[in-house]
Each structure stands twice: as structure tokens, then as C-alpha cells.
Design a protein around this motif. Sequence first.
Motif, PDB file in Angstrom:
ATOM      1  N   TYR A 327       0.816  -1.216   0.000  1.00  0.00           N
ATOM      2  CA  TYR A 327       0.000   0.000   0.000  1.00  0.00           C
ATOM      3  C   TYR A 327       0.853   1.272   0.000  1.00  0.00           C
ATOM      4  CZ  TYR A 327      -3.910  -3.081   1.169  1.00  0.00           C
ATOM      5  OH  TYR A 327      -4.870  -4.073   1.149  1.00  0.00           O
ATOM      6  N   ALA A 328       2.112   1.171  -0.423  1.00  0.00           N
ATOM      7  CA  ALA A 328       3.017   2.323  -0.384  1.00  0.00           C
ATOM      8  C   ALA A 328       2.505   3.485  -1.217  1.00  0.00           C
ATOM      9  CB  ALA A 328       4.409   1.907  -0.878  1.00  0.00           C
ATOM     10  N   GLY A 329       1.742   3.201  -2.266  1.00  0.00           N
ATOM     11  CA  GLY A 329       1.236   4.252  -3.141  1.00  0.00           C
ATOM     12  C   GLY A 329      -0.218   4.585  -2.918  1.00  0.00           C
ATOM     13  N   VAL A 330      -0.728   4.300  -1.725  1.00  0.00           N
ATOM     14  CA  VAL A 330      -2.126   4.590  -1.401  1.00  0.00           C
ATOM     15  C   VAL A 330      -2.156   5.501  -0.178  1.00  0.00           C
ATOM     16  CG1 VAL A 330      -4.394   3.632  -0.867  1.00  0.00           C
ATOM     17  CG2 VAL A 330      -2.776   2.313  -2.256  1.00  0.00           C
ATOM     18  N   VAL A 331      -2.838   6.642  -0.298  1.00  0.00           N
ATOM     19  CA  VAL A 331      -2.932   7.578   0.822  1.00  0.00           C
ATOM     20  C   VAL A 331      -4.379   8.002   1.011  1.00  0.00           C
ATOM     21  CG1 VAL A 331      -0.599   8.463   0.434  1.00  0.00           C
ATOM     22  CG2 VAL A 331      -2.556   9.664  -0.591  1.00  0.00           C
ATOM     23  N   GLU A 332      -4.653   8.522   2.193  1.00  0.00           N
ATOM     24  CA  GLU A 332      -5.943   9.139   2.502  1.00  0.00           C
ATOM     25  C   GLU A 332      -5.673  10.606   2.788  1.00  0.00           C
ATOM     26  OE1 GLU A 332      -9.747   8.589   5.548  1.00  0.00           O
ATOM     27  OE2 GLU A 332      -7.926   7.408   5.824  1.00  0.00           O
ATOM     28  N   HIS A 333      -6.544  11.482   2.326  1.00  0.00           N
ATOM     29  CA  HIS A 333      -6.278  12.904   2.517  1.00  0.00           C
ATOM     30  C   HIS A 333      -7.427  13.593   3.228  1.00  0.00           C
ATOM     31  CE1 HIS A 333      -9.104  13.549  -0.722  1.00  0.00           C
ATOM     32  NE2 HIS A 333      -9.042  14.846  -0.515  1.00  0.00           N
ATOM     33  N   SER A 334      -7.103  14.773   3.770  1.00  0.00           N
ATOM     34  CA  SER A 334      -8.093  15.669   4.359  1.00  0.00           C
ATOM     35  C   SER A 334      -7.871  17.052   3.767  1.00  0.00           C
ATOM     36  CB  SER A 334      -7.931  15.751   5.881  1.00  0.00           C
ATOM     37  OG  SER A 334      -8.092  14.481   6.480  1.00  0.00           O
ATOM     38  N   ILE A 335      -8.963  17.781   3.534  1.00  0.00           N
ATOM     39  CA  ILE A 335      -8.861  19.137   3.001  1.00  0.00           C
ATOM     40  C   ILE A 335      -9.880  20.019   3.715  1.00  0.00           C
ATOM     41  CG2 ILE A 335     -10.373  18.523   1.052  1.00  0.00           C
ATOM     42  CD1 ILE A 335      -8.841  20.652  -0.585  1.00  0.00           C
ATOM     43  N   ALA A 356      -1.453  16.602  -8.075  1.00  0.00           N
ATOM     44  CA  ALA A 356      -0.215  16.649  -8.868  1.00  0.00           C
ATOM     45  C   ALA A 356       0.992  16.248  -8.033  1.00  0.00           C
ATOM     46  CB  ALA A 356      -0.028  18.051  -9.440  1.00  0.00           C
ATOM     47  N   GLY A 357       1.066  16.742  -6.798  1.00  0.00           N
ATOM     48  CA  GLY A 357       2.178  16.384  -5.929  1.00  0.00           C
ATOM     49  C   GLY A 357       2.188  14.915  -5.567  1.00  0.00           C
ATOM     50  N   SER A 358       1.004  14.338  -5.396  1.00  0.00           N
ATOM     51  CA  SER A 358       0.932  12.914  -5.045  1.00  0.00           C
ATOM     52  C   SER A 358       1.422  12.057  -6.209  1.00  0.00           C
ATOM     53  CB  SER A 358      -0.500  12.532  -4.654  1.00  0.00           C
ATOM     54  OG  SER A 358      -1.363  12.521  -5.778  1.00  0.00           O
ATOM     55  N   GLU A 359       1.110  12.449  -7.435  1.00  0.00           N
ATOM     56  CA  GLU A 359       1.591  11.680  -8.585  1.00  0.00           C
ATOM     57  C   GLU A 359       3.097  11.806  -8.719  1.00  0.00           C
ATOM     58  OE1 GLU A 359      -0.958  12.998 -11.824  1.00  0.00           O
ATOM     59  OE2 GLU A 359      -2.268  11.264 -11.463  1.00  0.00           O
ATOM     60  N   ASP A 360       3.635  12.994  -8.446  1.00  0.00           N
ATOM     61  CA  ASP A 360       5.090  13.145  -8.430  1.00  0.00           C
ATOM     62  C   ASP A 360       5.734  12.205  -7.416  1.00  0.00           C
ATOM     63  OD1 ASP A 360       4.980  15.174 -10.335  1.00  0.00           O
ATOM     64  OD2 ASP A 360       4.962  16.783  -8.835  1.00  0.00           O
ATOM     65  N   ALA A 361       5.027  11.968  -6.302  1.00  0.00           N
ATOM     66  CA  ALA A 361       5.555  11.124  -5.228  1.00  0.00           C
ATOM     67  C   ALA A 361       5.293   9.644  -5.452  1.00  0.00           C
ATOM     68  CB  ALA A 361       4.957  11.553  -3.891  1.00  0.00           C
ATOM     69  N   GLY A 362       4.672   9.290  -6.584  1.00  0.00           N
ATOM     70  CA  GLY A 362       4.421   7.889  -6.880  1.00  0.00           C
ATOM     71  C   GLY A 362       3.148   7.333  -6.282  1.00  0.00           C
ATOM     72  N   VAL A 363       2.256   8.197  -5.816  1.00  0.00           N
ATOM     73  CA  VAL A 363       0.976   7.739  -5.258  1.00  0.00           C
ATOM     74  C   VAL A 363       0.039   7.360  -6.395  1.00  0.00           C
ATOM     75  CG1 VAL A 363      -1.081   8.471  -3.980  1.00  0.00           C
ATOM     76  CG2 VAL A 363       1.199   9.097  -3.151  1.00  0.00           C
ATOM     77  N   TRP A 364      -0.531   6.162  -6.336  1.00  0.00           N
ATOM     78  CA  TRP A 364      -1.436   5.731  -7.400  1.00  0.00           C
ATOM     79  C   TRP A 364      -2.901   5.753  -6.988  1.00  0.00           C
ATOM     80  CZ3 TRP A 364       2.410   2.149  -5.731  1.00  0.00           C
ATOM     81  CH2 TRP A 364       1.963   1.148  -4.861  1.00  0.00           C
ATOM     82  N   THR A 365      -3.186   5.829  -5.699  1.00  0.00           N
ATOM     83  CA  THR A 365      -4.578   5.902  -5.252  1.00  0.00           C
ATOM     84  C   THR A 365      -4.693   6.867  -4.089  1.00  0.00           C
ATOM     85  OG1 THR A 365      -5.023   3.608  -5.903  1.00  0.00           O
ATOM     86  CG2 THR A 365      -6.570   4.631  -4.371  1.00  0.00           C
ATOM     87  N   ILE A 366      -5.636   7.813  -4.204  1.00  0.00           N
ATOM     88  CA  ILE A 366      -5.972   8.718  -3.106  1.00  0.00           C
ATOM     89  C   ILE A 366      -7.377   8.366  -2.646  1.00  0.00           C
ATOM     90  CG2 ILE A 366      -6.214  11.118  -2.360  1.00  0.00           C
ATOM     91  CD1 ILE A 366      -4.601  11.926  -4.846  1.00  0.00           C
ATOM     92  N   GLN A 367      -7.534   8.165  -1.349  1.00  0.00           N
ATOM     93  CA  GLN A 367      -8.827   7.808  -0.786  1.00  0.00           C
ATOM     94  C   GLN A 367      -9.320   8.913   0.142  1.00  0.00           C
ATOM     95  OE1 GLN A 367      -8.188   4.118   1.284  1.00  0.00           O
ATOM     96  NE2 GLN A 367      -8.040   2.904  -0.599  1.00  0.00           N
ATOM     97  N   THR A 368     -10.616   8.979   0.326  1.00  0.00           N
ATOM     98  CA  THR A 368     -11.198   9.878   1.323  1.00  0.00           C
ATOM     99  C   THR A 368     -12.593   9.406   1.659  1.00  0.00           C
ATOM    100  OG1 THR A 368     -11.516  12.206   1.911  1.00  0.00           O
ATOM    101  CG2 THR A 368     -12.279  11.535  -0.274  1.00  0.00           C
ATOM    102  N   GLY A 369     -13.105   9.847   2.795  1.00  0.00           N
ATOM    103  CA  GLY A 369     -14.485   9.569   3.193  1.00  0.00           C
ATOM    104  C   GLY A 369     -15.241  10.877   3.363  1.00  0.00           C
ATOM    105  N   ILE A 370     -16.463  10.956   2.841  1.00  0.00           N
ATOM    106  CA  ILE A 370     -17.250  12.190   2.874  1.00  0.00           C
ATOM    107  C   ILE A 370     -18.679  11.858   3.301  1.00  0.00           C
ATOM    108  CG2 ILE A 370     -18.131  14.129   1.501  1.00  0.00           C
ATOM    109  CD1 ILE A 370     -15.763  13.815  -0.363  1.00  0.00           C
ATOM    110  N   PHE A 371     -19.215  12.660   4.214  1.00  0.00           N
ATOM    111  CA  PHE A 371     -20.627  12.512   4.560  1.00  0.00           C
ATOM    112  C   PHE A 371     -21.469  12.824   3.317  1.00  0.00           C
ATOM    113  CE2 PHE A 371     -19.491  13.811   9.135  1.00  0.00           C
ATOM    114  CZ  PHE A 371     -19.475  12.496   9.571  1.00  0.00           C
TER     115      PHE A 371
END
Length: 417
Positions: A327-335, A356-371
Motif C-alpha cells: 500500500y506504499a502508493g495509497v494515501v488518505e487525505h483531508s482538506i 499533482a504532488g501525489s503523482e510526483d511522489a508515486g501515489v497511485w490511489t488517493i482515498q477519502t471519506g465524505i458525509f
Amino acid sequence: MAHEEIIDHYSALARAAAAGRVIADCGPDAFEEGCFGAAGYDDIHALPDGVVRASLGCGNPVAVAELRTGQTVLDLGSGGGIDVLLSARRVGPHGTAYGLDASLDMLELARRNAAQAGVRNAEFLHGRIEQVPLPDRSVDVVISNCVINLSGDKAAVLAEAFRVLRPGGRFGVSDVVVGGVADSVAGGAIDPVARAAVEQRIGCVAGALAVAEYRRLLAAAGFTGIRITLTAGHGDGVHSAIVQAIKPAAGPGVEIRPMRESDADEVLAIYQAGLDTGQASFETVAPSWEGFTAARLPHLRYVAGDTSTGQVLGWVAASAVSARPVYAGVVEHSIYVHPGCQAHGIGKALLSAFVAGSEDAGVWTIQTGIFPENAASLSLHQALGFRVVGTRERIGRHHGIWRDVLTLERRSSVAGA
């Protein structure tokens, strides 16, 4: 070689060029075989011989700078002025091309070359590339030609380039690097003795950056859209390269930059204001700064700042979803955006920079949860390529009410493809 020695070295070359001699700052074989000097250009027919004779670069940054009429461009370490004059031609009479150099002899030579070429929209400044004598957000494009490798403080050079660029501005330089593009993640095993010998042969007196380190320093400065393209090999892992990056775009009066520790109070205040709406999270109280940083990755943290006051208007940050290597390329974000600044495009600018920054860092999946009730956040994420992949029904109680959470993800078409 110390900074003063570098200046003396290039000042002597400038005097030689002014005397009509062809100059080179490395061995003749390396100069000819490595596409150094005028060999890197195909559009110099209209320039005076003196400009061409004084060219010491390792490529043609102007060719990839995407200069447009009316823009302002800055050349870091402008030497005899070839890239400034080419840039001045491209931006036209309503644009400006600045050249910055620490050698007074080089500046005199460049000004003489500009006058001979009849170029009126070029200006040459005396100073160091680690301390650019221009205001914040004053140029559209930063270029440089085989100069950043000469600096003993490359992080400061890149930070200055970021500072003087306007939001959406471009960084496009020719430079010398170590390792291949594939080494940007894993790192290459290059013999340091052989590397030093090659660097000395091609005049890279302060040491070239490894590709991975170049990328890291650009990201740390705040750049996204980072691309490093190798153009010529010089042996033992040393290459000429084109290095390109972008300062994140933002609306008028706003700048997207990396989050700093000094932003802590404002970041946490915006966090708490978001929690107080009851629509941002199951959390009700923002953590301490220590808790905030411990739970988030040290990189991929951005704030939107007011350019006139410096006030933080919003932030975005990432957390790892798992410590497992798969899961090295999977992150969860908050904004979160300041409640008084919503619907101003700040959230979109922040999230765009983060993606854009996450792709530079090699992240392939960004996850989040929203009401589901948070329509504004849902709309923002879907506009930037996030999709709903499921609903966690009645996953938790919030203020005594059971709440559903929509799970969204964005799959990169670049990283991990």
C-alpha cells in the motif's frame, strides 16, 4: 570550489570571450561530445557571434520553456546572455527577459551582446542565484542552463525560483544530473570516485544532484508536475537533462505552498472551524500540532495563503493507509478551507496541487471519506476525478445520530499505470 572561485573562473572566461576567443569550462572533447555550448541550439542564426562564442550551457532550456508573448522570464546564471536574448525574442517587446549572474564581467559581456543584437527588452541583474534580487511572484518562467549544479546550496536556489514565480509559473532548466530516471525512487549505485571525475571533466564543480534528490528538493520547494528528461550521457551515470516543474496555480491573491510549522495555529483553527460545522468528520476537536503531524505524512502537505497578508486560507494533507509495502502508493487525505473563503476556488486549487504532488511522489490511489450531506466537498472531489466506490452505512454515531460515509478514490493514470 568556493563561490568566489567559481565567480573568478567564469569572470576569466567572460574576459576571454570579450577578447574574441571561443571559451569552454570543461575539456574540449567533453564540450563537443556532450552537446555543450552552441551545439545545443538550432535557432541562433540571428545572434551576434560573440553571444554564440560565450555559450557554456548543456542544453537549450528556451526550447522547452513554452514562452509566450508578454511574459516575464528569468535566467538563473545568464552568463554571456544567449538564453536571455533568445527568451527576449520569444516574449516580444511587451515581455521582459531578466538575466541574473554573480560575475560582473559576465554581466558586462551580456549587456554588450544585447546591445549588439539590438535587444531592448532584456535586463541583466547582479546577484546570486541563491538570493534572487526580484520580488515575490514577479516572473512567469524561470530558466537556467547548466548553472544550478554549480551552487553549493541547491535547495535555496529552488526555493528562490519558487518564490519569484507567479502561481501557475513554470520552471524549465537544463542541468547536469546523476543517475537515471528509474533511479528517482530506488536510487542508483554509482561509483562516487568515477562520478567526481566525470563532473570535473565537464565543469560541474559543485557536484550534480542525483535525479531522486532533484525531485525531492523541487517537491520540498513546492513544485509539482516534476519531469526530468535525460538528454545526453557523459559516462559513469552523469547526464545532461531537462528539468521541468510547475508552481501550483491559484486564483488572484492566493498562493499554494508547502505547509510549514509556523502555520500550525492557523491550520488547526481552520480544522476546528470545519469540525464545528458537523459535516467534515466524526471528530469534534482538532488535535494538537504534535498529534496532527504524527498522523500525517511529512510531505504532501500544502496550504493556500493570502499573498498580501500571509494568512492561511486552507490546507490539505495526507496520511498513509497502511504500513504494508503493497500500500506504499495509497494515501488518505483531508482538506479544509477557512469558512470565510469557501466557494472562492481555494479548495480546487489546493486539491489540484495535492493530486499533482501525489503523482510526483508515486501515489497511485488517493482515498477519502465524505458525509453524503457534504455536497460541496462531494462535488469538488468528483470534479477532480474522484469517484464514489461505496457507502459505509451507519458506520458511526455523530452527535447522537448514525451517519453514512461515502468512500471515494482517485486512481492515477500516471503513477502505477
